[in-house]
Motif scaffolding. Sequence first.
Motif, mmCIF file in Angstrom:
data_model
loop_
_atom_site.group_PDB
_atom_site.id
_atom_site.type_symbol
_atom_site.label_atom_id
_atom_site.label_comp_id
_atom_site.label_asym_id
_atom_site.label_seq_id
_atom_site.Cartn_x
_atom_site.Cartn_y
_atom_site.Cartn_z
ATOM 1 N N TYR A 232 1.043 -1.128 0.422
ATOM 2 C CA TYR A 232 -0.174 -0.027 -0.095
ATOM 3 C C TYR A 232 0.610 1.215 0.079
ATOM 4 O O TYR A 232 2.163 1.236 0.505
ATOM 5 C CB TYR A 232 -0.955 0.895 1.028
ATOM 6 N N LEU A 233 -0.135 2.135 -0.056
ATOM 7 C CA LEU A 233 0.624 3.359 -0.460
ATOM 8 C C LEU A 233 0.724 4.039 0.463
ATOM 9 O O LEU A 233 -0.449 3.854 1.155
ATOM 10 C CB LEU A 233 0.716 4.555 -1.412
ATOM 11 N N CYS A 234 1.925 4.788 1.301
ATOM 12 C CA CYS A 234 1.421 5.460 2.473
ATOM 13 C C CYS A 234 0.910 6.919 1.965
ATOM 14 O O CYS A 234 2.472 7.368 1.746
ATOM 15 C CB CYS A 234 3.019 5.315 3.115
ATOM 16 N N ARG A 235 0.620 8.074 2.726
ATOM 17 C CA ARG A 235 0.165 9.239 2.443
ATOM 18 C C ARG A 235 1.081 10.350 2.387
ATOM 19 O O ARG A 235 2.019 11.100 2.401
ATOM 20 C CB ARG A 235 -1.141 9.606 2.723
ATOM 21 N N ARG A 236 1.540 9.960 3.770
ATOM 22 C CA ARG A 236 2.386 10.357 4.818
ATOM 23 C C ARG A 236 3.827 10.530 3.997
ATOM 24 O O ARG A 236 4.763 11.331 3.948
ATOM 25 C CB ARG A 236 3.040 10.173 6.352
ATOM 26 N N ARG A 237 4.453 9.056 3.836
ATOM 27 C CA ARG A 237 5.757 8.822 2.526
ATOM 28 C C ARG A 237 5.468 10.060 1.464
ATOM 29 O O ARG A 237 6.729 10.777 1.410
ATOM 30 C CB ARG A 237 6.521 7.678 2.869
ATOM 31 N N LEU A 238 4.821 9.666 1.018
ATOM 32 C CA LEU A 238 4.130 10.283 0.004
ATOM 33 C C LEU A 238 4.509 11.565 -0.080
ATOM 34 O O LEU A 238 5.603 12.129 -0.851
ATOM 35 C CB LEU A 238 3.082 10.031 -0.561
ATOM 36 N N GLY A 239 4.019 12.307 1.078
ATOM 37 C CA GLY A 239 4.058 14.076 1.035
ATOM 38 C C GLY A 239 5.277 13.700 1.390
ATOM 39 O O GLY A 239 6.115 15.336 0.889
ATOM 40 N N SER A 240 6.260 12.991 2.000
ATOM 41 C CA SER A 240 7.684 13.713 2.672
ATOM 42 C C SER A 240 8.254 13.347 1.547
ATOM 43 O O SER A 240 9.891 14.166 1.427
ATOM 44 C CB SER A 240 8.180 12.331 3.576
ATOM 45 N N ALA A 241 8.764 12.211 0.641
ATOM 46 C CA ALA A 241 8.949 12.193 -1.031
ATOM 47 C C ALA A 241 8.872 13.171 -1.260
ATOM 48 O O ALA A 241 10.062 14.312 -2.371
ATOM 49 C CB ALA A 241 8.693 10.808 -1.513
ATOM 50 N N THR A 242 7.674 13.677 -2.224
ATOM 51 C CA THR A 242 6.966 15.364 -2.680
ATOM 52 C C THR A 242 7.919 16.300 -1.562
ATOM 53 O O THR A 242 8.127 17.102 -3.037
ATOM 54 C CB THR A 242 5.863 15.061 -2.880
ATOM 55 N N GLU A 284 9.752 1.756 -2.361
ATOM 56 C CA GLU A 284 10.320 1.349 -1.595
ATOM 57 C C GLU A 284 10.158 2.509 -0.388
ATOM 58 O O GLU A 284 10.463 3.078 0.889
ATOM 59 C CB GLU A 284 11.940 1.295 -0.963
ATOM 60 N N GLU A 285 10.926 3.894 -0.811
ATOM 61 C CA GLU A 285 10.272 5.014 -0.336
ATOM 62 C C GLU A 285 9.127 5.706 0.427
ATOM 63 O O GLU A 285 8.864 6.848 0.661
ATOM 64 C CB GLU A 285 11.364 5.945 -1.292
ATOM 65 N N VAL A 286 7.962 5.031 -0.808
ATOM 66 C CA VAL A 286 6.927 6.057 -0.668
ATOM 67 C C VAL A 286 5.776 4.761 0.149
ATOM 68 O O VAL A 286 5.028 5.129 0.516
ATOM 69 C CB VAL A 286 6.606 6.062 -1.668
ATOM 70 N N CYS A 287 5.897 3.445 0.790
ATOM 71 C CA CYS A 287 4.873 2.382 1.195
ATOM 72 C C CYS A 287 4.810 2.555 2.458
ATOM 73 O O CYS A 287 5.433 2.840 3.284
ATOM 74 C CB CYS A 287 5.491 0.965 -0.010
ATOM 75 N N CYS A 288 3.967 1.834 2.859
ATOM 76 C CA CYS A 288 3.481 2.031 4.270
ATOM 77 C C CYS A 288 4.738 0.380 4.365
ATOM 78 O O CYS A 288 4.822 0.185 4.140
ATOM 79 C CB CYS A 288 1.830 0.748 4.303
ATOM 80 N N GLU A 289 5.460 0.753 5.942
ATOM 81 C CA GLU A 289 6.210 0.670 6.930
ATOM 82 C C GLU A 289 5.526 0.200 7.984
ATOM 83 O O GLU A 289 5.078 1.664 8.805
ATOM 84 C CB GLU A 289 7.350 0.983 6.348
#
Length: 842
Positions: A232-242, A284-289
Amino acid sequence: MNDYLSPAAQVDLRCAILEAGGNEVFCLGRTDAAQLVTEVEILARGNRDAVPAILHSCRPGDVVIHNHPGGNLEPSDPDLEIAGRLGEVAVGFYIVDNAVETLYRVVEPFPPPAVAALNPADIVALIGPGGDVSTALSSYEDRPEQLRMACAVAEAFNRHQIALVEAGTGTGKSLAYLVPAILWAVHNRERVVVSTNTINLQEQLVGKDLPFLQRATGLDFRFELVKGRSNYLCRRRLGSATAEPGLFDGDQQLELEQLRGWAEKSADGSREDLPSLPAESLWEEVCCEADQCARAQCRFFASCFLQRARRRAAHSDLLVVNHALLMTDLALRRQTGNLTSGAILPPFSRLVLDEAHHLEDVATRFFSTQVTRFAFARILNRLRHPRKPYRGLLPRLHNLIGNQLDQNQDQLFRAYHERIEALLSAGQRLLERSIDDLEATGLQCASIVGEEPSRGDGLRRRLLPELTEATSWGEVEGRLRALVRAINSYAEQLQDLIKELRRLPEELNDKARSLTTDLRACAMRLQSLADQLLAFVGRHPGDCCWLEAVIGRVGRGEGLITRLCTAPLQVAPVLRESLFERMQTVVLTSATLTVAGSFDYLEERVGLCGVESTRRTRLQLSSPFDYARQALLAVPGDIPEPGRDGFTEAVRDLVEQVLRLTAGGSFVLFTSYSLLRRVHDELAPILRVAGRQVLYQGQASRHRLLNQFSQAPGSVLFATDSFWEGVDVPGRALEQVIIVRLPFKVPTEPILQARAEAIAAAGGDPFRSYTVPQAVIRFRQGFGRLIRQRSDRGVVLILDVRVVKKNYGKIFLRSLPEVPSLVLPQRELLEKIREFWAAPDE
């Protein structure tokens, strides 16, 4: 409080109230046999008009929990009205304060209703002749074996048993376990989990079988495919990467933008829902962990794709998972002692294990460890980018603090600046040290045993006395223990920084929360690496420990890659304790559970021998196919044995000749990729001239190879590994399966060696009780690729003469269905195969 709500349920309830901003919420509490609430789920927030929806979600024995923000727990008139309606359907009602420290029992929980046993007549009415399935399915066939299996599964549910069911190819085992599982879930309002090994079977269950049963039977049930977090995509990590421009280059930056657009529209948020897969390093940078999830503290909690999926799972009657996710769930419950409330999966005590012959291997992989230079790099490079030193978690934290702190807080900034700079320098030193120490370990061990690391398989050595009693082994162990101390020291420094961040002004602390979550995850992963290194040097008697050193790709060049590995000698004890003794019902099924008609091997390897015999039942169902008419088993009696002079040439020549005898498709199954490539490379030009499509495993993905194979008549696929099983190619697309060698596992695998030695030390025969049974099950899977429906015909050609010349070969042959068999010299055998194809299909 602990008498009414479990500690885990209290925490979940506090999080739910916190997420609602301290306002009113209605939560559903699931209870155990002692009426203790063990699982909490939000039903509604501050809206009494949602009572009808609340009632729809409840089942007898549940408790609805409502909070009073003011702290006065006296039930109001609306509360009493709700309580009355809940009581009518045997649902309790509690009121708590926001801190979940005080509780008022308005309506006591009701004891769960008596178990509604499954009636075989109901099963027959669904999948028997004239039943719902036969009416809805135009191609319906009466399958007595399917009904027998379904009734056996129902009996296991009724009697809380562990059932082993071997169902031959064509039995229809999926419907045979799904129907009683669904009936049990519906009648008893109790969740059932179905676990498989392969994605193919999961897709069949979720995309075909379960929707069909909903339509055909009219039963009102919900099901969900549960995937691991990293899907699953993690919205928080997506925002951090962006928020970190320049973190990705070129194509990956474009993929990141595409992910942002997709996340706004996707309802599912899983990788499988993407129109095209992004680079693995980006995902790996944006998925849920798990260790990078803030859960209810996260501002995206309500819209989190993973949490949505978990909520759907909590509402479902039947969950479909894979064995690896099941192991993760069981391990977490075992580690935390949490046996009744949700872990990875919602609580469950009824389980169906399809493809159960993989259970030992999956558990072994799950509980194994491996430490390499890449493991260190993945963690430490997140703290600072290896090629862009201004990128990474620590530089971002430094910039955030520098930009957001007031100018009059210069002293505080300097303190953080010094601490972060020190961590950046120490992290670089730790990365360099880990690479140097692992490389030195590999070289020193190679020196001890007198071998040079090479490309390919490289050096592989177990930690046996020849290694560990060498004079220089103490130096190796001392180096690794010192590395463990350095890792733990650095992880503690990271944790200290995280604690120090609490001194930041509240607003800035909130902005740093996402970075804090990721930093904490890095610290935890480093500590896990340290634990794995300690497990390696500690050499626990229950583990197999080994070292691998190989020359391979490192960055854009080559270097020495050292792997420090451990694996459990036995998984039987943990499976028995965490799985079979905890579950009320477990059904283990596959087309290949037995060896020569006996379940003993499986029961021994997965821990069922330690379970009381009265709980275990066994059922072996033969395939409904007429192998005497549909198939031929052929063995050339004059071919050299594998490993002898002339074997490779004989394989090449026989494969070429037998392929000329049929215009249908053929699988040529190998156990060695090097032999596969050699035979393929010599035959491919000849076969292509003859108009055949020739494929080999490795030239494309498994899915694509199967599509290409099935669509071109007369295709030939040279394959190994995954094509021995889980492949369904009916009809003329596959008329011939050629098994080049009996599928014994590589005897030099460290864990196989260690297990064989352990069996011998206990007085057993490792070859007969371990090596042969493993190969027999794999062999049966390969044989099972051929006949997939009643109209199929085909030949299985075995090019390993040991199956008839060695005493153990009888075990292989006795494990197959009753099929006509020929053992003849090559020339005569080819003539008989030609006659088989010339004979009319009766």
